[in-house]
Design a protein around this motif. Structure first.
Motif, PDB file in Angstrom:
ATOM      1  N   MET A  41       0.834  -1.205   0.000  1.00  0.00           N
ATOM      2  CA  MET A  41       0.000   0.000   0.000  1.00  0.00           C
ATOM      3  C   MET A  41       0.866   1.251   0.000  1.00  0.00           C
ATOM      4  O   MET A  41       0.604   2.205  -0.758  1.00  0.00           O
ATOM      5  N   ALA A  42       1.921   1.278   0.818  1.00  0.00           N
ATOM      6  CA  ALA A  42       2.804   2.446   0.836  1.00  0.00           C
ATOM      7  C   ALA A  42       3.501   2.618  -0.508  1.00  0.00           C
ATOM      8  O   ALA A  42       3.643   3.739  -1.015  1.00  0.00           O
ATOM      9  N   GLU A  43       3.939   1.508  -1.110  1.00  0.00           N
ATOM     10  CA  GLU A  43       4.592   1.592  -2.410  1.00  0.00           C
ATOM     11  C   GLU A  43       3.642   2.128  -3.472  1.00  0.00           C
ATOM     12  O   GLU A  43       4.038   2.927  -4.340  1.00  0.00           O
ATOM     13  N   LEU A  44       2.370   1.712  -3.411  1.00  0.00           N
ATOM     14  CA  LEU A  44       1.396   2.181  -4.387  1.00  0.00           C
ATOM     15  C   LEU A  44       1.138   3.679  -4.232  1.00  0.00           C
ATOM     16  O   LEU A  44       0.993   4.404  -5.225  1.00  0.00           O
ATOM     17  N   LEU A  45       1.062   4.151  -3.002  1.00  0.00           N
ATOM     18  CA  LEU A  45       0.837   5.583  -2.782  1.00  0.00           C
ATOM     19  C   LEU A  45       2.021   6.407  -3.278  1.00  0.00           C
ATOM     20  O   LEU A  45       1.842   7.467  -3.887  1.00  0.00           O
ATOM     21  N   VAL A  46       3.241   5.940  -3.005  1.00  0.00           N
ATOM     22  CA  VAL A  46       4.428   6.662  -3.466  1.00  0.00           C
ATOM     23  C   VAL A  46       4.480   6.665  -4.985  1.00  0.00           C
ATOM     24  O   VAL A  46       4.786   7.692  -5.621  1.00  0.00           O
ATOM     25  N   GLU A  47       4.191   5.521  -5.581  1.00  0.00           N
ATOM     26  CA  GLU A  47       4.231   5.441  -7.043  1.00  0.00           C
ATOM     27  C   GLU A  47       3.185   6.368  -7.674  1.00  0.00           C
ATOM     28  O   GLU A  47       3.449   7.012  -8.695  1.00  0.00           O
ATOM     29  N   TYR A  48       2.020   6.456  -7.062  1.00  0.00           N
ATOM     30  CA  TYR A  48       0.992   7.356  -7.594  1.00  0.00           C
ATOM     31  C   TYR A  48       1.415   8.811  -7.427  1.00  0.00           C
ATOM     32  O   TYR A  48       1.224   9.640  -8.323  1.00  0.00           O
ATOM     33  N   ALA A  49       1.980   9.159  -6.255  1.00  0.00           N
ATOM     34  CA  ALA A  49       2.381  10.549  -6.018  1.00  0.00           C
ATOM     35  C   ALA A  49       3.526  10.968  -6.922  1.00  0.00           C
ATOM     36  O   ALA A  49       3.682  12.165  -7.216  1.00  0.00           O
ATOM     37  N   LEU A  50       4.359  10.032  -7.373  1.00  0.00           N
ATOM     38  CA  LEU A  50       5.441  10.380  -8.294  1.00  0.00           C
ATOM     39  C   LEU A  50       4.920  10.908  -9.614  1.00  0.00           C
ATOM     40  O   LEU A  50       5.658  11.545 -10.375  1.00  0.00           O
ATOM     41  N   GLN A  68      12.490   4.129  -2.612  1.00  0.00           N
ATOM     42  CA  GLN A  68      11.756   4.987  -3.526  1.00  0.00           C
ATOM     43  C   GLN A  68      11.112   6.171  -2.818  1.00  0.00           C
ATOM     44  O   GLN A  68      10.790   7.181  -3.464  1.00  0.00           O
ATOM     45  N   LEU A  69      10.903   6.099  -1.490  1.00  0.00           N
ATOM     46  CA  LEU A  69      10.338   7.238  -0.772  1.00  0.00           C
ATOM     47  C   LEU A  69      11.307   8.411  -0.784  1.00  0.00           C
ATOM     48  O   LEU A  69      10.903   9.566  -0.977  1.00  0.00           O
ATOM     49  N   ARG A  70      12.606   8.127  -0.595  1.00  0.00           N
ATOM     50  CA  ARG A  70      13.585   9.213  -0.619  1.00  0.00           C
ATOM     51  C   ARG A  70      13.637   9.859  -2.004  1.00  0.00           C
ATOM     52  O   ARG A  70      13.784  11.086  -2.121  1.00  0.00           O
ATOM     53  N   ASP A  71      13.516   9.046  -3.050  1.00  0.00           N
ATOM     54  CA  ASP A  71      13.486   9.613  -4.403  1.00  0.00           C
ATOM     55  C   ASP A  71      12.252  10.477  -4.601  1.00  0.00           C
ATOM     56  O   ASP A  71      12.321  11.565  -5.205  1.00  0.00           O
ATOM     57  N   PHE A  72      11.096  10.024  -4.095  1.00  0.00           N
ATOM     58  CA  PHE A  72       9.874  10.824  -4.235  1.00  0.00           C
ATOM     59  C   PHE A  72      10.000  12.160  -3.509  1.00  0.00           C
ATOM     60  O   PHE A  72       9.603  13.205  -4.049  1.00  0.00           O
ATOM     61  N   LEU A  73      10.560  12.152  -2.311  1.00  0.00           N
ATOM     62  CA  LEU A  73      10.711  13.406  -1.567  1.00  0.00           C
ATOM     63  C   LEU A  73      11.640  14.363  -2.308  1.00  0.00           C
ATOM     64  O   LEU A  73      11.385  15.571  -2.369  1.00  0.00           O
ATOM     65  N   SER A  74      12.721  13.829  -2.889  1.00  0.00           N
ATOM     66  CA  SER A  74      13.636  14.682  -3.653  1.00  0.00           C
ATOM     67  C   SER A  74      12.961  15.239  -4.890  1.00  0.00           C
ATOM     68  O   SER A  74      13.127  16.420  -5.230  1.00  0.00           O
ATOM     69  N   VAL A  75      12.186  14.403  -5.584  1.00  0.00           N
ATOM     70  CA  VAL A  75      11.492  14.863  -6.791  1.00  0.00           C
ATOM     71  C   VAL A  75      10.480  15.949  -6.444  1.00  0.00           C
ATOM     72  O   VAL A  75      10.380  16.981  -7.131  1.00  0.00           O
ATOM     73  N   ALA A  76       9.713  15.752  -5.376  1.00  0.00           N
ATOM     74  CA  ALA A  76       8.684  16.726  -5.015  1.00  0.00           C
ATOM     75  C   ALA A  76       9.288  18.067  -4.601  1.00  0.00           C
ATOM     76  O   ALA A  76       8.752  19.131  -4.940  1.00  0.00           O
ATOM     77  N   LEU A  77      10.406  18.035  -3.867  1.00  0.00           N
ATOM     78  CA  LEU A  77      11.030  19.286  -3.428  1.00  0.00           C
ATOM     79  C   LEU A  77      11.772  19.980  -4.556  1.00  0.00           C
ATOM     80  O   LEU A  77      12.040  21.189  -4.465  1.00  0.00           O
ATOM     81  N   ALA A  78      12.138  19.241  -5.606  1.00  0.00           N
ATOM     82  CA  ALA A  78      12.852  19.832  -6.736  1.00  0.00           C
ATOM     83  C   ALA A  78      11.923  20.326  -7.824  1.00  0.00           C
ATOM     84  O   ALA A  78      12.385  20.786  -8.868  1.00  0.00           O
ATOM     85  N   LEU A  79      10.618  20.251  -7.611  1.00  0.00           N
ATOM     86  CA  LEU A  79       9.667  20.732  -8.605  1.00  0.00           C
ATOM     87  C   LEU A  79       9.756  22.248  -8.757  1.00  0.00           C
ATOM     88  O   LEU A  79      10.267  22.945  -7.867  1.00  0.00           O
TER      89      LEU A  79
END
Length: 965
Positions: free
Chosen positions: A323-332, A419-430
């Protein structure tokens, strides 16, 4: 037992048992005191006894003020806290028994009781995973009508608020959808001999051997075996079976229908979704996310937002894999709104291109990949509905993650996801788009919860993104959350947080934020600087840039502001120290006479006011003293009998009764002295000197003329005091000159117009024509003075002039400035001495007053808040500046702040570190430059701030050590 000792014992017990202790559990947002809870339950008989009584846990919950709106849920939550943390400890310490295994105690729900008799054999463990699959959650209820959240409007908090981490609410709910509601009623029909459908009826149970159960008490197994009887025979219902032999016609008709293709549809076939309950809402949402169907994903995200907010403590990622992986993948997917990319998480070592993220170890070059992407975001003035809907659903995915990671167990789970750390980096670099402000706040909240489990290096993409938020950020809420997230890095790890590679622009912002009056921002800023200055290399970086480019970054104003913050929001308090105890005067053996001026005023009054005023003038309250009633009555008669013609006198009974009304602490009593009754007034005593009607004491003339004496019992002459009472010092001096020294005044001049005789008499000058003549036996007889006969050096000539000037030294200054105590100043320690009251005490207590300027403290009285953190930063600087200078000397290649020593001018002629101009500076010079101008202010804080004093002392000690070299 103290609270700390109780918690230590509890931790030791759980460590030996192999379980985890929650030291500060919370129920309904309130901390639960484990020791108080333990004592409350034990006082009511223990866990089993409280669990047996109806509503007993609710009564326990009332002691913690958990609220009454949902008392049942709070009571069960409180019971669970006790069950998980204290139940086994109670069995071991209170009942002196071995607690049940962890598998049947801490690992199962808190329903029921009988822990003392619970064993692994008699307790059936229910699988939590099976409960979820069968449509039940951790409450044990599978009623989806209750568990499925209803759609309603939720409050929205502004993302920029400083309290966004804990109080930011949910966004407005999406449009209402019809939820799947299975029909829970049974569709099976029971047929009996009459052919009518009936509901099953309960049957009466009989007490026989078959119904006897020993599961609750294995010791009764032998009795069960001895009393066993076989089950009584039960009649069987026999029905005939239709076969082609006994009903050939029926089989022939069925065969014809099959041949003709007219087979009837089976009746009573349940419709899809009605034959079984199906998965619960949690699994339903997870499968909807996994499906990839837009409508299903929208449905799942809508319900997950509400579930994570209302029942987030029930939804644990460990119970729902992926479930956590699915949420992160969707938010990416937010990147696809601004860049031409669709991130793909790969769990193999193969490199899938620029859009492939490493799901095993993370993507260290994620920021470089983002720079290579092509921007595709729409124009600001035109936003499509598809863009808005997708961004809304991505925000819902981020909000769900944010709500769920507030649970510590979920935060630990997601911290292990690369993948959570990658998502956080992607979101902050927007891109810096206002439409992304909400998502960035959610991302920063998630980062704050998980960075304590990570160790981030200086080149880590997430660490660089967080520093970028401090560089370009103008949102107060985002800055606060970013500072807290950075300060929490590796908090739960053994490796310290070095905070290396912080650029000068971030440090400049940190220094500027110290000038604000925002206490919450000051606290977060100082926490960051405390960790930063704890590393000598970072202090060397500050020194280097302070000398090379002081206009951009200077450490001297920073240190000065830290000293100012040490007295942030101080409060003035005054406390006194007893310097000299009070010395009470001895009780007067005689009642003082009434001065003539006071007597003339008393005689103008009527009784009982006259006697009341007289007693107030010559007596005072004293709880330890007493006076006989006859002595008091005789004193009253002796003073006013001669003037009885001017007013009637009181009777003895009325006079004695008035004493208790005049003095509240006085009372008429009868004491037995040597078996003889003695009538006394307890609680008053005679004054040494009378006071006037306004309470001002009279001064008594202590002149002891040798010619005025009495003979004692041995016939020796004892000089007597003059005993004249005067109210002012000027009147006393007039009396001494005229009555005892022998001076006279010049004849009275004519009374001028508009001037009375008394004023003219005062204006007369003393006749000093013979005042300078020496008189052999002339001396000062004020008490035991004898100034002229006892002088040894610088003798005075015994003249009336000299004697008149000398007696002034025995008289108090009666000017208005001396009638009141001097007010103390407020710039340090002051002394305030209460003026001595003539006639009440011999010497009053002398107190020394101190003005303190204390800052914030915690519940134990220790320093806390902004002043404490500022002082700790100063202590780091005082400790690490010498180390930083030595480190700069040892590196011959120079120092570059972000990457170490690489670019400074090097080492000077004498081995000292040099600045950009080539000048040498030593450790002593640096310490003096930073701390010497502020030393006086630190000493002032040490003297006037009691809570912060020990920390100031440590700083001064380190400063002195650094200045000594």
């Amino acid at each position: 037992m103290a609270f700390d000792e109780f918690i230590e014992r509890l931790k030791e017990f759980h460590e030996q048992r192999g379980t985890i202790l929650e030291t500060t559990p919370r129920v309904n947002g309130k901390n639960i005191d484990l020791q108080k809870l333990f004592n409350s339950v034990i006082s009511q008989g223990g866990y089993d006894q409280v669990s047996r009584e109806k509503l007993a846990w609710r009564r326990v919950g009332q002691e913690f003020h958990l609220g009454s709106t949902n008392a049942a849920a709070y009571a069960f939550a409180l019971k669970t806290v006790y069950y998980k943390n204290l139940a086994a400890y109670e069995i071991k310490t209170i009942h002196d028994k071995e607690p049940p295994p962890v598998e049947v105690l801490e690992n199962v729900t808190a329903r029921g009781g009988d822990l003392l008799s619970r064993t692994a054999q008699n307790y059936q463990i229910s699988s939590t995973r099976d409960d979820f699959v069968n449509g039940q959650d951790e409450d044990g209820s599978g009623d989806e009508d209750v568990k499925t959240p209803k759609e309603d409007r939720m409050d929205i908090d502004e993302p920029g608020s400083g309290s966004g981490r804990t109080t930011r609410g949910l966004r407005q709910a999406p449009p209402q959808r019809v939820l799947f509601q299975p029909d829970m009623s049974s569709t099976r029909q029971i047929r009996n001999s009459s052919g009518r459908t009936q509901s099953p009826q309960p049957t009466a149970t009989t007490s026989n051997a078959y119904s006897f159960s020993t599961s609750s008490n294995p010791s009764l197994m032998s009795n069960s075996v001895a009393n066993y009887e076989p089950r009584p025979p039960m009649p069987l219902t026999l029905r005939g079976v239709t076969t082609p032999a006994n009903n050939s016609a029926l089989f022939y008709q069925q065969k014809q229908r099959l041949i003709g293709g007219k087979a009837s549809r089976a009746k009573d076939v349940p419709k899809p979704g009605h034959a079984c309950e199906g998965p619960n809402i949690y699994l339903r949402c997870m499968q909807a996310l996994r499906s990839g169907i837009k409508e299903e994903q929208d449905y799942a995200l809508h319900h997950l937002v509400k579930i994570s907010h209302e029942r987030g403590d029930k939804l644990k990622f460990s119970h729902f894999p992926n479930m956590a992986e699915l949420l992160v993948e969707y938010a990416l997917g937010v990147s696809s709104l601004y860049y031409a990319v669709k991130w793909d998480i790969s769990y193999t070592e193969e490199n899938g291109g620029i859009g492939s993220l490493d799901g095993l170890f993370g993507t260290p070059d994620i920021l470089d990949r983002i720079k290579q992407l092509t921007r595709t975001d729409p124009a600001d003035e035109l936003e499509t509905s598809d863009f808005a809907n997708r961004l809304q659903k991505i925000n819902e995915a981020g909000l769900t993650l944010r709500n769920l990671v507030l649970l510590e167990e979920n935060a630990v789970y997601v911290s292990e996801m690369a993948q959570l750390r990658d998502f956080l980096s992607v979101a902050l670099a927007l891109p810096n788009d206002p439409r992304l402000a909400e998502l960035k706040h959610y991302v920063l909240d998630i980062t704050e919860q998980v960075t304590k489990y990570w160790s981030l290096s200086a080149d880590d993409p997430l660490y660089c993104c967080l520093l970028g938020e401090l560089t370009k950020g103008t949102d107060r809420g985002a800055i606060l959350t970013t500072l807290r997230a950075i300060c929490r890095i590796s908090m739960n790890l053994e490796q310290p947080n070095a905070l290396s590679g912080v650029p000068t622009s971030v440090i400049e912002n940190l220094f500027n934020w110290l000038l604000l009056t925002d206490e919450e921002l000051l606290g977060a800023d100082l926490d960051f600087l405390y960790q930063y200055t704890a590393v000598p290399a970072n202090v060397a970086f500050l020194l280097h840039h302070s000398h090379s480019s002081p206009a951009t970054l200077s450490i001297h104003p920073f240190v000065s502001q830290l000293v100012r913050l040490c007295q942030h929001n101080h409060e003035r308090s005054v406390f006194k120290i007893l310097k000299r105890s009070a010395v009470p005067a001895d009780q007067s053996n005689s009642i003082p006479a009434v001065p003539p001026d006071l007597m003339s005023r008393l005689l103008k009054m009527d009784e009982p006011d006259r006697s009341n005023r007289w007693m107030k003038c010559v007596f005072e309250e004293d709880a330890e003293s007493e006076i006989t009633q006859i002595a008091l009555w005789q004193a009253y008669q002796s003073r006013f009998t001669a003037h009885s013609s001017e007013g009637a006198m009181l009777s003895a009974s009325d006079f004695i009764k008035n004493v208790s009304s005049i003095f509240s602490g006085a009372s008429a009593q009868v004491s037995n002295d040597n078996h003889q009754a003695k009538f006394i007034i307890k609680g008053i005593r005679a004054r040494r000197h009378p006071v006037n009607l306004n309470g001002r004491p009279y001064m008594r003339c202590l002149w002891r003329d040798p010619s005025n004496y009495t003979l004692d019992s041995r016939g020796k002459k004892q000089p007597r005091d003059c005993s004249a009472y005067l109210l002012k010092s000027d009147d006393m001096f007039e009396h001494l000159c005229l009555a005892h020294i022998g001076l006279t005044r010049q004849p009275a001049p004519p009374v001028a117009e508009g001037e009375n005789e008394s004023t003219s008499a005062i204006a007369r000058k003393w006749d000093l024509s013979h005042a300078n003549e020496k008189i052999q036996d002339l001396d000062c007889y004020w008490s035991n003075c004898r100034r002229f006969s006892r002088q040894r050096t610088n003798p005075l000539s015994p003249t009336k002039r000299n004697l008149g000037n000398h007696v002034k030294t025995h008289l108090a200054n009666s000017s208005s400035s001396q009638l009141h105590p001097t007010k103390g100043t407020e710039n340090g320690t002051t002394k305030a001495t209460t003026p001595q009251k003539e006639g009440s005490e011999g010497k009053e207590a002398v107190w020394e007053e101190f003005c303190m300027w204390n800052t914030a403290t915690d519940e134990k009285g220790d320093a806390a808040g902004v002043p404490l953190t500022a002082m700790l930063v100063l202590r780091n600087l005082a400790r690490n500046v010498p180390k930083a200078v030595e480190q700069m000397r040892s590196e011959r290649s120079g120092f570059d702040g972000a990457n170490g020593f690489n670019g400074m001018n090097g080492v000077g002629r004498n081995g000292y570190a040099v600045n950009g101009s080539g000048q040498d500076f030593t450790t002593i010079e640096v310490m003096q430059s930073l701390f010497l101008p502020l030393r006086d202010r630190l000493v002032w804080s040490l003297a006037h701030n009691r809570s912060l004093g020990p920390y100031v002392h440590d700083v001064l000690k380190l400063v002195d050590k650094g200045m000594e070299g």
